[in-house]
Design an enzyme around this catalytic site. Sequence first.
Site: not given
Ligand code: NAP
Ligand code: G3H
Length: 484
Positions: A162, A258, A292
């Site tokens: 994202n 995160e 997030c």
């Molecule tokens: P995701 O599916 O968990 O993927 C995140 C990253 O992890 C991608 O680069 C993914 O690669 C990789 N990955 C997947 N399986 C892995 C493994 N076994 N080992 C190492 N890496 C692996 O998350 P997303 O769909 O991209 O993002 C959405 C989620 O992120 C939401 O839950 C959101 O809340 C969270 N998020 C949190 C924050 C925060 O700061 N708290 C900020 C942004 C997003 P692939 O794409 O190749 O699968």
């Molecule tokens: O998706 C998670 C990002 O860390 C959120 O950043 O609050 O600036 O959109 P933002």
Amino acid sequence: MSELCNEKHTYGNLINGRWVESASGNVITITSPADGSFIGEIQAVSREEVDEVIRYSKEGLSLWAGVPIFEKAQILYNAAELLEERTEEIADILMMEIAKDRKSSVSEVKRTADFLRFTADAGKSLEGIAVSGENFPGGSRNKISYVRRVPLGTVLAISPFNYPINLSASKIAPALMGGNTVILKPATQGAISALHLVKALQDAGLPGGVLQTVTGKGSEIGDYIVTHENINFINFTGSTEVGRHLSKISCMTPLLLELGGKDAALVLEDADLKYAASNIVEGAFSYSGQRCTAVKRIITTDKVADQLVDMLKTGIEKLSVGDPRDNVVVTPLIDQKSADFAEFLIQDAVAKGAELIVGNKREGNLVYPTLLDKVTVDMEIAWKEPFSPILPIIRVKDMEEAVEIANRSEYGLQSSVFTKDINKAFRIAEKLEVGTVQINNKTERGPDHFPFLGVKASGMGTQGVKYSIEAMTRPKAITINLTE
Ligand code: NAP
Ligand code: G3H
């Protein structure tokens, strides 16, 4: 075409200063969630290539250690300038690759340039301390510990789809200023955008081996990289599901996680409802709720709920919906699976008695902004992170119950409290089990030098410019023992 990709839009990985394609010939095709069009191909790296990248990363450590901090900072300043010059080009890629609306895409690139500059400044201000032995009982001033921060080694940065530019840079830049070398594993959908960031850093003067990339499906190559003995720190942003998995397999490698959130906005009876409603609409629906920190539930009392619902409905009906290139707010979700999940959450809530105020319309992976009132705790939408434009309202009898429901979530990223009474706001804020409470504002990460963290299933460790540098460095103490 640049060296980053060929005329067929096949992107390589940056390995030891060169953009190279995988010897295996395995590539992944990236198409746009906006219209299904072809964007390019990225490499699916092999295990042998991962080993090679990690080897170069180790060699890069001593090379990078030899670069004075002010020169490291200058490279980040140069990269910030290049990003700004390339804003339109990179924003166009973001719009197509992750269907982020134009305004948010431009803002992501500019915010990243600011982040690079601020991190360069913070890195230049890093100083050590001297501790005298005499401060401790029985100690002596003949013993002086000289303590400064040193790098951890090779940092593996794993970023989500994202914010492919910003959440890659927010790992890479502090790691580099801390003296580490970095290997970036970007989200597969988002990798092309992230590779453009890496190209800007390379063009800015980063030596080969200091920053490298490995693209490929996390589910295929992720475990191998994460468990590699020569990775010294894992800086991960993504889902709680993957984060939990990484923390199980990473053994003794330190992690910064995160993860997901279920940020609640508590609206008190004395709040400025008009302000709260427009602020929450922005917080819940920008980039279609795929943040997030998006507001993911409202908790309020019957006394103001009807009025608030009317105002929210008015705000939501004004949101523009459609193709990211058309300057709209709500754009198609990242894939069909995400839209299916959104639809399931809405159907489940409606079947269990939630009142649909607006929305519940879908065209492919484009989900229209949806407001659900009278959501109860037996509904999935009360607890699950939708990562889509759905906003549920939970009605409670008082703020004590509101805090109890807010804290019952497995997540603990952020919460908002809307009220004109600062005393009440503080008392409630103290009780909320989250990393950050926003008083009279939507939940959000920035400004990026603030500490940003989640508790419970929302994460481990703290991001934010100086916090990230601290997380990716450690103290090194050298104790001088005077003998005369
Ligand atoms: P995701 O599916 O968990 O993927 C995140 C990253 O992890 C991608 O680069 C993914 O690669 C990789 N990955 C997947 N399986 C892995 C493994 N076994 N080992 C190492 N890496 C692996 O998350 P997303 O769909 O991209 O993002 C959405 C989620 O992120 C939401 O839950 C959101 O809340 C969270 N998020 C949190 C924050 C925060 O700061 N708290 C900020 C942004 C997003 P692939 O794409 O190749 O699968
Ligand atoms: O998706 C998670 C990002 O860390 C959120 O950043 O609050 O600036 O959109 P933002």
